[in-house]
Design an enzyme around this catalytic site. Sequence first.
Site, PDB file in Angstrom:
ATOM      1  N   ALA A  58      35.677  40.352  36.366  1.00  0.00           N
ATOM      2  CA  ALA A  58      34.365  39.694  36.403  1.00  0.00           C
ATOM      3  C   ALA A  58      33.647  40.095  37.677  1.00  0.00           C
ATOM      4  O   ALA A  58      34.259  40.638  38.599  1.00  0.00           O
ATOM      5  CB  ALA A  58      34.543  38.185  36.345  1.00  0.00           C
ATOM      6  N   CYS A  59      32.359  39.801  37.715  1.00  0.00           N
ATOM      7  CA  CYS A  59      31.513  40.113  38.872  1.00  0.00           C
ATOM      8  C   CYS A  59      32.196  39.683  40.165  1.00  0.00           C
ATOM      9  O   CYS A  59      32.663  38.540  40.234  1.00  0.00           O
ATOM     10  CB  CYS A  59      30.191  39.368  38.715  1.00  0.00           C
ATOM     11  SG  CYS A  59      29.144  39.408  40.162  1.00  0.00           S
ATOM     12  N   PRO A  60      32.279  40.520  41.181  1.00  0.00           N
ATOM     13  CA  PRO A  60      31.710  41.866  41.302  1.00  0.00           C
ATOM     14  C   PRO A  60      32.722  42.981  41.043  1.00  0.00           C
ATOM     15  O   PRO A  60      32.538  44.107  41.492  1.00  0.00           O
ATOM     16  CB  PRO A  60      31.257  41.892  42.753  1.00  0.00           C
ATOM     17  CG  PRO A  60      32.316  41.102  43.459  1.00  0.00           C
ATOM     18  CD  PRO A  60      32.771  40.034  42.476  1.00  0.00           C
TER      19      PRO A  60
END
Lengths: 77, 139
Positions: A12-14
């Site tokens: 997931a981000c980042p």
Amino acid sequence: MTIYNVDSKGTACPGPITDLIRAYRKASNGDIIILQATDPGVVPDSKAWCGMTKNELVDTKENNGEYEVTIKVTAKK
Amino acid sequence: MPGGNSFNIVMATGTSEKLVMLGVLTQTGANLGMPVRIFVTGTALKSFKKDGFKGKPVMPAGFEDYMKELIAGLDKLRTDNWHKMLETAMEIGDVKVFACSLMTSALGWKKEDLDPIVDSIVGATDFMIQSGGGQTVII
């Protein structure tokens, strides 16, 4: 020309952009990075990163929640 | 002033979700090639004591059920914990973590009592000069 396949699915981000940066550091101008991810932020984030760094966003695809972003490395100094 | 294009974070609250925010913003700043300067103060300092990040996460009061759902969701993703995000950011970019001299003095903590990712103990003046001109967020 080298093609870097970067599998960032499940992160997931980042995470996807960090994986992209790791490949980018190894790459040379003319190389292609194909980033695969499941995080929906990967497409706008990759577009923004290419805009900022002046690398070329070649293509983006989405299929059943999986994203593939193709980037041509053009801005290595 | 140094740090004109840096991204600066004042990390003041030590609850679990804020530490995740710190990790995400720091790693993103490093991804974008920005120097990131972090000033740790207040209740956040507890997590920056040596091995503090290994302790039980502190949940924000009133959000217990929501946090359970959020943490369960994060656990399903291939997501690093906040401390690993900071380590990754330091590996790929120019990231420095500073501890607040007022708070560390009040707690009687020295540099050797802190997590090794903490660069040094500084006052607000030093931090503000180092981060001068850059964008600063408070968490």
